[in-house]
Motif scaffolding. Sequence first.
Motif, PDB file in Angstrom:
ATOM      1  N   ARG A 364      76.943  18.801  51.736  1.00  0.00           N
ATOM      2  CA  ARG A 364      76.596  19.944  52.579  1.00  0.00           C
ATOM      3  C   ARG A 364      75.619  20.889  51.883  1.00  0.00           C
ATOM      4  O   ARG A 364      74.664  21.386  52.494  1.00  0.00           O
ATOM      5  N   VAL A 365      75.837  21.162  50.601  1.00  0.00           N
ATOM      6  CA  VAL A 365      74.971  22.075  49.857  1.00  0.00           C
ATOM      7  C   VAL A 365      73.544  21.536  49.812  1.00  0.00           C
ATOM      8  O   VAL A 365      72.568  22.257  50.016  1.00  0.00           O
ATOM      9  N   PHE A 366      73.420  20.236  49.560  1.00  0.00           N
ATOM     10  CA  PHE A 366      72.087  19.614  49.515  1.00  0.00           C
ATOM     11  C   PHE A 366      71.400  19.725  50.874  1.00  0.00           C
ATOM     12  O   PHE A 366      70.219  20.087  50.957  1.00  0.00           O
ATOM     13  N   ARG A 367      72.148  19.378  51.928  1.00  0.00           N
ATOM     14  CA  ARG A 367      71.561  19.403  53.267  1.00  0.00           C
ATOM     15  C   ARG A 367      71.084  20.812  53.632  1.00  0.00           C
ATOM     16  O   ARG A 367      69.990  20.990  54.181  1.00  0.00           O
ATOM     17  N   GLU A 368      71.885  21.824  53.330  1.00  0.00           N
ATOM     18  CA  GLU A 368      71.496  23.197  53.660  1.00  0.00           C
ATOM     19  C   GLU A 368      70.261  23.628  52.862  1.00  0.00           C
ATOM     20  O   GLU A 368      69.336  24.247  53.413  1.00  0.00           O
ATOM     21  N   SER A 369      70.238  23.292  51.575  1.00  0.00           N
ATOM     22  CA  SER A 369      69.091  23.659  50.740  1.00  0.00           C
ATOM     23  C   SER A 369      67.827  22.941  51.206  1.00  0.00           C
ATOM     24  O   SER A 369      66.730  23.521  51.247  1.00  0.00           O
ATOM     25  N   TYR A 370      67.968  21.670  51.538  1.00  0.00           N
ATOM     26  CA  TYR A 370      66.816  20.897  52.021  1.00  0.00           C
ATOM     27  C   TYR A 370      66.289  21.466  53.331  1.00  0.00           C
ATOM     28  O   TYR A 370      65.076  21.530  53.560  1.00  0.00           O
ATOM     29  N   GLN A 371      67.191  21.889  54.224  1.00  0.00           N
ATOM     30  CA  GLN A 371      66.772  22.419  55.518  1.00  0.00           C
ATOM     31  C   GLN A 371      65.969  23.712  55.366  1.00  0.00           C
ATOM     32  O   GLN A 371      65.003  23.947  56.091  1.00  0.00           O
ATOM     33  N   VAL A 372      66.384  24.544  54.384  1.00  0.00           N
ATOM     34  CA  VAL A 372      65.623  25.778  54.121  1.00  0.00           C
ATOM     35  C   VAL A 372      64.194  25.435  53.700  1.00  0.00           C
ATOM     36  O   VAL A 372      63.209  26.034  54.179  1.00  0.00           O
ATOM     37  N   LEU A 373      64.063  24.452  52.817  1.00  0.00           N
ATOM     38  CA  LEU A 373      62.751  24.030  52.349  1.00  0.00           C
ATOM     39  C   LEU A 373      61.934  23.425  53.489  1.00  0.00           C
ATOM     40  O   LEU A 373      60.734  23.695  53.644  1.00  0.00           O
ATOM     41  N   ALA A 374      62.593  22.615  54.328  1.00  0.00           N
ATOM     42  CA  ALA A 374      61.899  21.971  55.445  1.00  0.00           C
ATOM     43  C   ALA A 374      61.387  23.013  56.444  1.00  0.00           C
ATOM     44  O   ALA A 374      60.263  22.904  56.961  1.00  0.00           O
ATOM     45  N   ASP A 375      62.223  24.021  56.721  1.00  0.00           N
ATOM     46  CA  ASP A 375      61.790  25.072  57.652  1.00  0.00           C
ATOM     47  C   ASP A 375      60.558  25.803  57.112  1.00  0.00           C
ATOM     48  O   ASP A 375      59.611  26.113  57.869  1.00  0.00           O
ATOM     49  N   GLU A 376      60.533  26.082  55.819  1.00  0.00           N
ATOM     50  CA  GLU A 376      59.406  26.791  55.217  1.00  0.00           C
ATOM     51  C   GLU A 376      58.113  25.998  55.374  1.00  0.00           C
ATOM     52  O   GLU A 376      57.090  26.512  55.855  1.00  0.00           O
ATOM     53  N   PHE A 377      58.125  24.713  54.987  1.00  0.00           N
ATOM     54  CA  PHE A 377      56.890  23.932  55.016  1.00  0.00           C
ATOM     55  C   PHE A 377      56.508  23.507  56.436  1.00  0.00           C
ATOM     56  O   PHE A 377      55.324  23.314  56.728  1.00  0.00           O
ATOM     57  N   THR A 378      57.484  23.381  57.331  1.00  0.00           N
ATOM     58  CA  THR A 378      57.159  23.033  58.715  1.00  0.00           C
ATOM     59  C   THR A 378      56.487  24.200  59.435  1.00  0.00           C
ATOM     60  O   THR A 378      55.525  24.020  60.192  1.00  0.00           O
ATOM     61  N   GLN A 379      57.008  25.391  59.190  1.00  0.00           N
ATOM     62  CA  GLN A 379      56.498  26.566  59.898  1.00  0.00           C
ATOM     63  C   GLN A 379      55.248  27.166  59.237  1.00  0.00           C
ATOM     64  O   GLN A 379      54.325  27.615  59.925  1.00  0.00           O
ATOM     65  N   ASN A 380      55.213  27.184  57.915  1.00  0.00           N
ATOM     66  CA  ASN A 380      54.145  27.910  57.221  1.00  0.00           C
ATOM     67  C   ASN A 380      53.261  27.027  56.338  1.00  0.00           C
ATOM     68  O   ASN A 380      52.189  27.465  55.903  1.00  0.00           O
ATOM     69  N   GLY A 381      53.689  25.832  56.035  1.00  0.00           N
ATOM     70  CA  GLY A 381      52.989  25.009  55.055  1.00  0.00           C
ATOM     71  C   GLY A 381      51.549  24.719  55.430  1.00  0.00           C
ATOM     72  O   GLY A 381      50.622  24.864  54.616  1.00  0.00           O
ATOM     73  N   TYR A 382      51.342  24.309  56.674  1.00  0.00           N
ATOM     74  CA  TYR A 382      49.981  23.936  57.099  1.00  0.00           C
ATOM     75  C   TYR A 382      49.035  25.123  56.989  1.00  0.00           C
ATOM     76  O   TYR A 382      47.934  25.024  56.433  1.00  0.00           O
ATOM     77  N   THR A 383      49.467  26.268  57.517  1.00  0.00           N
ATOM     78  CA  THR A 383      48.602  27.460  57.527  1.00  0.00           C
ATOM     79  C   THR A 383      48.275  27.925  56.117  1.00  0.00           C
ATOM     80  O   THR A 383      47.108  28.214  55.784  1.00  0.00           O
ATOM     81  N   VAL A 384      49.308  27.993  55.256  1.00  0.00           N
ATOM     82  CA  VAL A 384      49.111  28.477  53.892  1.00  0.00           C
ATOM     83  C   VAL A 384      48.173  27.555  53.119  1.00  0.00           C
ATOM     84  O   VAL A 384      47.222  27.999  52.450  1.00  0.00           O
ATOM     85  N   LEU A 385      48.405  26.247  53.213  1.00  0.00           N
ATOM     86  CA  LEU A 385      47.593  25.298  52.452  1.00  0.00           C
ATOM     87  C   LEU A 385      46.166  25.202  52.999  1.00  0.00           C
ATOM     88  O   LEU A 385      45.211  25.004  52.226  1.00  0.00           O
ATOM     89  N   LEU A 386      46.008  25.324  54.342  1.00  0.00           N
ATOM     90  CA  LEU A 386      44.657  25.297  54.922  1.00  0.00           C
ATOM     91  C   LEU A 386      43.836  26.483  54.419  1.00  0.00           C
ATOM     92  O   LEU A 386      42.659  26.338  54.034  1.00  0.00           O
ATOM     93  N   GLN A 387      44.449  27.663  54.399  1.00  0.00           N
ATOM     94  CA  GLN A 387      43.745  28.852  53.924  1.00  0.00           C
ATOM     95  C   GLN A 387      43.404  28.734  52.440  1.00  0.00           C
ATOM     96  O   GLN A 387      42.299  29.084  51.998  1.00  0.00           O
ATOM     97  N   ALA A 388      44.388  28.191  51.650  1.00  0.00           N
ATOM     98  CA  ALA A 388      44.139  28.008  50.215  1.00  0.00           C
ATOM     99  C   ALA A 388      43.017  26.997  49.985  1.00  0.00           C
ATOM    100  O   ALA A 388      42.164  27.163  49.092  1.00  0.00           O
ATOM    101  N   GLY A 389      42.946  25.939  50.829  1.00  0.00           N
ATOM    102  CA  GLY A 389      41.885  24.954  50.711  1.00  0.00           C
ATOM    103  C   GLY A 389      40.520  25.548  51.046  1.00  0.00           C
ATOM    104  O   GLY A 389      39.504  25.251  50.379  1.00  0.00           O
ATOM    105  N   ARG A 390      40.484  26.389  52.081  1.00  0.00           N
ATOM    106  CA  ARG A 390      39.211  27.035  52.437  1.00  0.00           C
ATOM    107  C   ARG A 390      38.746  27.982  51.337  1.00  0.00           C
ATOM    108  O   ARG A 390      37.543  28.111  51.084  1.00  0.00           O
TER     109      ARG A 390
END
Length: 462
Positions: A364-390
Motif C-alpha cells: 500500500r505504501v508503495f502504491r500511494e507513493s507511486y500515485q503521487v509521483l504519477a499525478d505530478e508527471f501526468t499533470q505537470n510533467g509535459y508543460t514543465v519539461l517543454l518550457q525547460a526544453g525551449r
Amino acid sequence: MNCFHCGNRLGKSDMCLTCGQDVRLFKKIVAASWRYYDEALKKARNRDLSGTVEELKNSLVLYKKNTEARNLLGLIYYEMGDIAEALIQWVISDNLDPDSHHAASLLSKVQSDQVELQKGSLMVRKYNQALRYVQGDSEDLALLQLNKVLDINPRMVKGNLLMALLQLKAGQPDKAEKYVRAVLKVDRTNVTALRYEGELHTKETRKAAVKEKEKITVSKDAEVRRGLSGDDVIVPTYKESKIGLMTVFEVLAGLILGALLVAYLIMPSRISSLKADFNATISSYNERLSAREAIIAAGEAEIEELKKRISGLEEDVDSAKDSSVAVREEYNKLLQAYRACYANEYLQGARIYLTIDGQAVADRVFRESYQVLADEFTQNGYTVLLQAGRNQYDQRHYQEATEYFATCLELASEEDSVEARFWMGLAYVNLADRETAKTYFESVIEIAPESSYAAQSLQFIQ
C-alpha cells in the motif's frame, strides 16, 4: 509474527514493510505449524500423548520458533516420565523467546526442587543401565534396575514398556499386563502398549484353553474313582518268577524291543517336533526380517517425501528471493525519482519515473507513493519539461533541448505532443540533422494537419 529476514514485526501485508521481503510463503508455513499445534492440543485433551508428540514434532519441523508447541512438547515428555527431553525443549524455548516467561517458569519449577531433579537424573541413569543389561542378555539385572526406575517414577512410559516386554519374554503375562495398563493409563493410544495388550490376550486365551483341558482330565479321573465301590477288592496277580537263562533272554528281548520302539515310534515324533520348532523359528525370523524391511522401506519413503518437500520449499524460497530483488529495485527507482525531484533535477526524475513498474509491488505504501509521483508527471510533467526544453533551445543548447523534448514525447499522447514534436524538429535543424528533423515535422503534419505548427513544418520540408 516477526519477519524471517530482518526480525521486525509483520503486519497484514504479504510483504515486510521494513526490508521488503515477500513473506506470503513464510506466513503459510507458520499457519500450518499452528494447525499442527491445534491438533496436538485436541489429542492431548484425549490423553493421546503419542499422537500429541507426533503433531508437535511436525509443527516444529515447519517452524522451529513456535515456542508454544515446544513448551507443550516439554510438558508431554514430562508427563511421560522423560524429564531430560522435557528440559531440553524448555531450554530451547527459553533461548528462542526470552521475553516469554512460560518456559523459564517451567524450568524454575523443575530446577528449584533439587531432590526431584536428582531423582530424575538417577532414574535416567538406571534406565540406560537397564538397556545395556538387556543388550547384554542380562535380563535379570535389567529387571532389578527397572524396578528401581519405576519406584522413582511409576508413570515412566519407556520404563513400563521395557518391563512389560521382559515379563512377556519371561512367561509372566499377568505381571506384563500390570505394566501395560500403567502405560495406557498415561498414554491411551500408545501403539507399543496396545500391541503388547493384544499379545497378552492371545496368551491368556491359550492359557485358559489349557486349564479347561486339565479340568476335564481331572473330572474323568474322579469319575473312574467313583466307579469303584467300597466293597470291591482288588486282588493283585502274582506269578513266581523263573530265575535263570530264560530271565536273561527276557531282559535282552525287552531292551531290543525298547530300542525298536525308540527308533520307530519315539524318534520320528521327536524329529518331527524338532523340525516343527525349527520351521517356526525360521518363520519367526522371516516375519521379523519382513517387518524390519517394511520399516526400512517406510523410512526411505518418508525420507524421499521429506526431500521433495525440502526441494519444493527451496524453490519457493528462491522464487521469493527473486521476487524480493525485483521489489527492492522498484523501491529504489521510486526513491531515486523523489530525490531527483527534490533536488530540482526534474528531467532526471521524469526519466526514472518512466522506468518504474507501478503494478510490480502490491504494498500500500508503495502504491500511494507511486500515485503521487504519477499525478505530478501526468499533470505537470509535459508543460514543465517543454518550457525547460525551449529555454535550452533559446540558449542554443540544442542537444540538451532534444533530451527535454524527447521526455515530453514519452509523457504525452500523440495528440498532445504536437508542440514538442515541432520544437524537436527545430532543434535537429539547428544540429544540421535534417533527416531526423524531417521525421518530426512530418509527424506534426500527420497528427494535426490544420494546426499552425503543421503550416510551419511544411516550410522546412519543402
